[in-house]
Design a protein around this motif. Structure first.
Motif, PDB file in Angstrom:
ATOM      1  N   SER A  57      -7.193  12.654  -6.014  1.00 38.78           N
ATOM      2  CA  SER A  57      -6.792  13.703  -5.559  1.00 38.78           C
ATOM      3  C   SER A  57      -8.447  14.785  -5.213  1.00 38.78           C
ATOM      4  O   SER A  57      -8.558  15.378  -6.183  1.00 38.78           O
ATOM      5  CB  SER A  57      -5.864  14.955  -6.810  1.00 38.78           C
ATOM      6  OG  SER A  57      -5.066  14.270  -6.771  1.00 38.78           O
ATOM      7  N   GLU A  58      -8.690  14.007  -4.468  1.00 35.62           N
ATOM      8  CA  GLU A  58     -10.445  14.929  -3.907  1.00 35.62           C
ATOM      9  C   GLU A  58     -10.259  15.658  -3.151  1.00 35.62           C
ATOM     10  O   GLU A  58     -11.107  17.070  -4.543  1.00 35.62           O
ATOM     11  CB  GLU A  58     -10.596  13.577  -2.893  1.00 35.62           C
ATOM     12  CG  GLU A  58     -11.299  12.721  -2.992  1.00 35.62           C
ATOM     13  CD  GLU A  58     -10.375  10.987  -2.913  1.00 35.62           C
ATOM     14  OE1 GLU A  58      -9.275  11.934  -2.832  1.00 35.62           O
ATOM     15  OE2 GLU A  58     -10.399  10.091  -3.663  1.00 35.62           O
ATOM     16  N   GLY A  59      -8.816  16.615  -2.826  1.00 36.87           N
ATOM     17  CA  GLY A  59      -9.197  17.908  -2.619  1.00 36.87           C
ATOM     18  C   GLY A  59      -9.192  18.724  -4.101  1.00 36.87           C
ATOM     19  O   GLY A  59      -9.589  19.307  -3.928  1.00 36.87           O
ATOM     20  N   ALA A  60      -8.008  18.238  -4.420  1.00 35.39           N
ATOM     21  CA  ALA A  60      -8.154  19.166  -5.901  1.00 35.39           C
ATOM     22  C   ALA A  60      -9.212  19.077  -6.776  1.00 35.39           C
ATOM     23  O   ALA A  60      -9.465  20.073  -7.609  1.00 35.39           O
ATOM     24  CB  ALA A  60      -6.683  18.878  -6.585  1.00 35.39           C
ATOM     25  N   ILE A  61     -10.158  17.564  -6.820  1.00 38.47           N
ATOM     26  CA  ILE A  61     -10.634  18.062  -8.086  1.00 38.47           C
ATOM     27  C   ILE A  61     -11.967  18.535  -7.386  1.00 38.47           C
ATOM     28  O   ILE A  61     -12.870  19.245  -8.231  1.00 38.47           O
ATOM     29  CB  ILE A  61     -11.716  16.317  -7.399  1.00 38.47           C
ATOM     30  CG1 ILE A  61     -10.420  14.996  -7.898  1.00 38.47           C
ATOM     31  CG2 ILE A  61     -12.784  16.155  -8.865  1.00 38.47           C
ATOM     32  CD1 ILE A  61     -10.609  13.855  -7.271  1.00 38.47           C
ATOM     33  N   GLY A  63     -11.864  20.942  -5.697  1.00 36.38           N
ATOM     34  CA  GLY A  63     -10.959  22.549  -6.187  1.00 36.38           C
ATOM     35  C   GLY A  63     -11.241  23.382  -7.131  1.00 36.38           C
ATOM     36  O   GLY A  63     -11.587  23.924  -7.946  1.00 36.38           O
ATOM     37  N   VAL A  64     -10.751  22.215  -8.733  1.00 38.02           N
ATOM     38  CA  VAL A  64     -11.091  22.008  -9.689  1.00 38.02           C
ATOM     39  C   VAL A  64     -12.196  22.851 -10.395  1.00 38.02           C
ATOM     40  O   VAL A  64     -12.694  23.482 -11.014  1.00 38.02           O
ATOM     41  CB  VAL A  64     -10.705  21.263 -10.727  1.00 38.02           C
ATOM     42  CG1 VAL A  64     -10.631  21.506 -12.155  1.00 38.02           C
ATOM     43  CG2 VAL A  64      -9.199  20.910 -10.480  1.00 38.02           C
ATOM     44  N   ALA A  66     -14.248  23.738  -8.376  1.00 38.18           N
ATOM     45  CA  ALA A  66     -14.886  25.464  -7.633  1.00 38.18           C
ATOM     46  C   ALA A  66     -14.704  26.130  -8.836  1.00 38.18           C
ATOM     47  O   ALA A  66     -14.482  27.487  -8.832  1.00 38.18           O
ATOM     48  CB  ALA A  66     -14.136  25.524  -6.557  1.00 38.18           C
ATOM     49  N   GLY A  67     -13.086  26.104  -9.121  1.00 35.03           N
ATOM     50  CA  GLY A  67     -13.344  27.490 -10.148  1.00 35.03           C
ATOM     51  C   GLY A  67     -13.306  27.060 -11.660  1.00 35.03           C
ATOM     52  O   GLY A  67     -13.217  27.957 -12.204  1.00 35.03           O
ATOM     53  N   LEU A  68     -13.809  25.854 -11.489  1.00 35.41           N
ATOM     54  CA  LEU A  68     -14.574  25.772 -13.160  1.00 35.41           C
ATOM     55  C   LEU A  68     -15.707  27.003 -12.760  1.00 35.41           C
ATOM     56  O   LEU A  68     -16.493  27.494 -13.661  1.00 35.41           O
ATOM     57  CB  LEU A  68     -15.240  24.851 -14.077  1.00 35.41           C
ATOM     58  CG  LEU A  68     -13.819  23.366 -14.416  1.00 35.41           C
ATOM     59  CD1 LEU A  68     -14.206  21.879 -14.537  1.00 35.41           C
ATOM     60  CD2 LEU A  68     -13.409  24.012 -15.887  1.00 35.41           C
ATOM     61  N   ASP A  90     -11.507  20.782   3.458  1.00 35.87           N
ATOM     62  CA  ASP A  90     -11.689  22.432   3.313  1.00 35.87           C
ATOM     63  C   ASP A  90     -11.442  23.522   1.392  1.00 35.87           C
ATOM     64  O   ASP A  90     -11.762  24.589   1.915  1.00 35.87           O
ATOM     65  CB  ASP A  90      -9.176  22.629   2.592  1.00 35.87           C
ATOM     66  CG  ASP A  90      -8.900  23.408   2.794  1.00 35.87           C
ATOM     67  OD1 ASP A  90      -8.917  24.951   3.855  1.00 35.87           O
ATOM     68  OD2 ASP A  90      -8.638  24.586   1.529  1.00 35.87           O
ATOM     69  N   GLN A  91     -11.445  22.504   0.512  1.00 35.06           N
ATOM     70  CA  GLN A  91     -11.685  22.648  -0.591  1.00 35.06           C
ATOM     71  C   GLN A  91     -13.739  23.186  -0.684  1.00 35.06           C
ATOM     72  O   GLN A  91     -13.891  24.686  -0.911  1.00 35.06           O
ATOM     73  CB  GLN A  91     -11.740  22.285  -2.305  1.00 35.06           C
ATOM     74  CG  GLN A  91      -9.909  22.219  -2.234  1.00 35.06           C
ATOM     75  CD  GLN A  91      -9.839  23.899  -3.230  1.00 35.06           C
ATOM     76  OE1 GLN A  91     -10.043  24.154  -2.933  1.00 35.06           O
ATOM     77  NE2 GLN A  91      -8.714  24.091  -3.525  1.00 35.06           N
ATOM     78  N   PHE A  95     -13.249  27.142   0.923  1.00 33.42           N
ATOM     79  CA  PHE A  95     -13.892  28.039  -0.192  1.00 33.42           C
ATOM     80  C   PHE A  95     -14.523  27.666  -1.249  1.00 33.42           C
ATOM     81  O   PHE A  95     -15.161  28.960  -1.372  1.00 33.42           O
ATOM     82  CB  PHE A  95     -12.187  27.319  -1.303  1.00 33.42           C
ATOM     83  CG  PHE A  95     -11.921  28.422  -2.049  1.00 33.42           C
ATOM     84  CD1 PHE A  95     -11.713  29.543  -2.594  1.00 33.42           C
ATOM     85  CD2 PHE A  95     -13.234  28.012  -3.649  1.00 33.42           C
ATOM     86  CE1 PHE A  95     -11.027  30.452  -3.724  1.00 33.42           C
ATOM     87  CE2 PHE A  95     -12.791  29.161  -4.461  1.00 33.42           C
ATOM     88  CZ  PHE A  95     -12.436  30.122  -4.725  1.00 33.42           C
TER      89      PHE A  95
END
Lengths: 325, 307
Positions: A57-61, A63-64, A66-68, A90-91, A95
């Motif tokens: 899940s490259e996008g969510a990785i 994003g995670v 960025a969240g950290l 996108d991330q 973001f």
């Protein structure tokens, strides 16, 4: 004698040891696999849950990560093949990069996305690309690339110090080469950020080449042949920071400048370097800056076809000879 | 067509003054924005949450100061329920001094303390999962508001998968208003949100009530579990959007809009407790009028020094 992949691995060990706020995420990064190119070997055993093998899940990785970063930690995200960073576009651009400025004040996002790039390994059209050019000119985003001349630990510190997301490109063929080695004919020195590779004792070079980390060895092969067979002296500049394009030292007296870029033609990093150099060197240049890129085509799997598309030592040599003829 | 409008009925729990004020502040703020657009005073676009105000007001009492809240394009209510600062929000939307983000972000991109909104659908869920990963074990959680349309985005599924695998305190609040911009849910979503959550082993709770107290009572133990276990939770509200997607772009048939209006909390509360409602309604309406007058008179914003 340290291979580039081992050097990167050691730098990651040192970084995670010295900074407990650093997390590392990516597909298959945990032991015993240690990443598709073994750059993360030994980290999960040592640093526990700070190192996570993720779903595909490259996008969510991204994003995670960025969240950290947003929550006050730091994150290194590994994209297994740089081609797949398209899934995280996108991330990264909408973001992570935008967040550094779209909230009206500086928001630090210490995120490094590592992207193994490049071909000449027969992996074919979706596992061989140099996607650097797709990320040039994104507000809030910096691009770096591993070279055989730059200390990876210092580069990680620099990237995190910027407080904005960085893409860090690592050429897959470069992984197998030795750090800090050039060629018996050439020496290197670091001038600020930029590695300068030069012929010891030579005077003014006939041509100054500029390239990124992954092309160093092909360019050095071309420089050797140009010297021994064409009697042309070349010097090479290798910045670790690709974008924004850093100051490239010593070009004021260069009779000719040639930028070598493994990305495919059209909207290239090489053109971005030339754009930065033209105003500075205008009036001194004797001829247009030569731009050398991979062909405008997909990267074939069969070695004989792949070779024709990607920049090779002989194509660099031919382009320099033609420009100086 | 899936009808998601909540059944009209009188509130069982009396609203306290604070909650009623919060509901009315959001209602009058959103109405004021639509008026300002009609007057040509606002630029860009806006997405009002008319009819959905009770959702963030309900959640506000269940959230702690150290929780992160992620909001979306329709986020004014999410913000005002958490931070009752209509001056800062309107200044942000109007690009005036005192703007929350210097006027750079505008209606859809706010970052204030631990409240953050972005304008790309689904984008916030992976980020919220990363924040929740950091918060796990501290008792704090990451709360992300999304809509029914957001479930078209792959980022939602990637994030739910990770949130469940890694047991992070992620509260996903789905404002299912039955319509994604102009497309009814029946034309954009196969299956259900409950089944999606189940597929990832994520707890799902469906809310049809619009009664703040009743919903809170039901949610409190579930939200506690998100913090304590920790674990992700999807709370799906069957709600209704009274107004257009943005402004003047409502293509729904009149009977559908009427059905949405019938389940609105506003008239029901006005009937249940007319005297107190009228007093607080006037108070909040006048407050918003003052905010509009004051912020409109401010000089233009400059980024860099915002809160």
């Amino acid at each position: 004698m340290t291979r580039v992949s081992e050097h990167l691995n050691q730098a990651l060990h040192d970084l995670m040891e010295s900074d407990p706020s650093v997390h590392l995420l990516g597909e298959d990064v945990s032991d015993p696999y240690g990443g598709a190119f073994k750059v993360t070997r030994g980290l999960s055993g040592r640093f526990g849950s700070r190192v996570r093998s993720t779903p595909l899940s490259e996008g969510a990785i991204a994003g995670v990560g960025a969240g950290l970063a947003l929550a006050g930690d730091k994150a290194i995200v590994e994209i297994m093949f740089a081609d797949f960073v398209a899934l995280a576009f996108d991330q990264i651009t909408n973001f992570a990069a935008k967040s550094t400025s779209m909230y009206g004040r500086p928001v630090p996002v210490p995120l490094v996305v590592r992207c193994p790039t490049g071909g000449n390994r027969g992996y074919g059209p979706t596992h061989s690309q140099n996607p650097q050019k797709h990320f040039i000119g994104v507000p809030g985003l910096s691009l770096f690339e591993m070279t055989p001349f730059h200390d990876a630990g210092e580069l990680f510190s620099r990237m995190f110090g910027l407080g904005r997301p960085c893409l860090f490109f690592e050429d897959k063929v470069l992984y197998t080469r030795q750090m800090y080695r050039t060629d018996d004919l050439f020496r290197f020195e670091l001038v600020d950020d930029v590695a300068r590779v030069y012929l010891d004792g030579a005077g003014r070079p006939d041509c100054t080449l500029v390239t990124h980390g992954g092309l160093v060895h092909r360019t050095l092969d071309a420089m050797r042949a140009l010297l021994l067979e064409d009697d042309l002296i070349c010097e090479l500049l290798v910045p670790a920071q690709l974008y924004p394009v850093p100051h490239l030292p010593g070009l004021e007296d260069a009779p000719h400048v040639c930028v070598v870029d493994d990305g495919t033609e059209g909207g290239t990093w090489a053109a971005e370097v030339a754009t930065a150099l033209y105003p500075r060197l205008w009036g001194r240049l004797r001829r247009p800056i030569t731009l050398i890129n991979s062909a405008d085509g997909v990267i074939p799997a069969a070695p004989h076809l792949e070779r024709e598309v990607l920049v090779q030592a002989d194509s660099i040599r031919a382009a320099v000879r033609e420009a100086l003829s | 067509m899936i009808v998601t409008a909540a059944p009209p009925r009188s509130p069982r729990h009396a609203l306290n003054d604070g909650d009623l004020r919060s509901l009315l502040l959001i209602r009058h703020f959103e109405r004021a924005l639509l008026r300002l657009f009609e007057q040509g005073v606002l630029s860009g676009t806006t997405h009002t949450c008319l009819g959905q105000e009770y959702i963030p007001v309900t959640l506000s009492a269940l959230l702690r100061d150290d929780d992160f809240v992620f909001s979306n394009h329709r986020g004014h209510g999410h913000f005002l329920a958490r931070h009752p600062d209509p001056h800062g929000l309107l200044a942000e939307i109007m690009g005036r001094e005192g703007a929350l983000c210097g006027g750079v972000g505008g209606s859809q991109h706010i970052y204030h303390r631990r409240f953050l909104s972005t304008g790309v659908q689904g984008e916030s869920l992976p980020v919220a999962t990363g924040v929740a990963l950091k918060l796990a074990g501290t008792g704090a959680l990451a709360c992300a508001y999304i809509g029914d349309g957001t479930w078209g985005e792959g980022a939602v599924y990637e994030a739910l998968n990770m949130a469940s695998l890694w047991r992070v305190p992620l509260l996903v609040v789905v404002e299912h208003n039955g319509i994604a911009q102009s497309t009814p849910t029946s034309a954009q979503m196969a299956g259900t949100i409950a089944a999606r959550a189940a597929a990832f082993g994520v707890r799902h709770h469906h809310v049809t009530s619009t009664d703040v107290g009743e919903i809170r009572d039901a949610l409190a133990p579930l939200v506690d579990a998100v913090r304590a276990e920790p674990s992700p939770l999807v709370v799906e509200f069957a709600t209704h959007r009274l107004g257009p997607h943005s402004k003047g772009d409502d293509t729904r048939p009149p009977e559908e809009i009427r059905r949405a209006q019938e389940s609105d909390w506003y008239d029901r509360h006005a009937e249940t407790d007319p005297e107190r409602f009228a007093r607080l309604d006037r108070e909040q309406r006048e407050l918003v009028e003052r905010v509009v007058a004051e912020v409109s008179a401010r000089p233009l914003s400059r980024p860099g020094g915002a809160a």
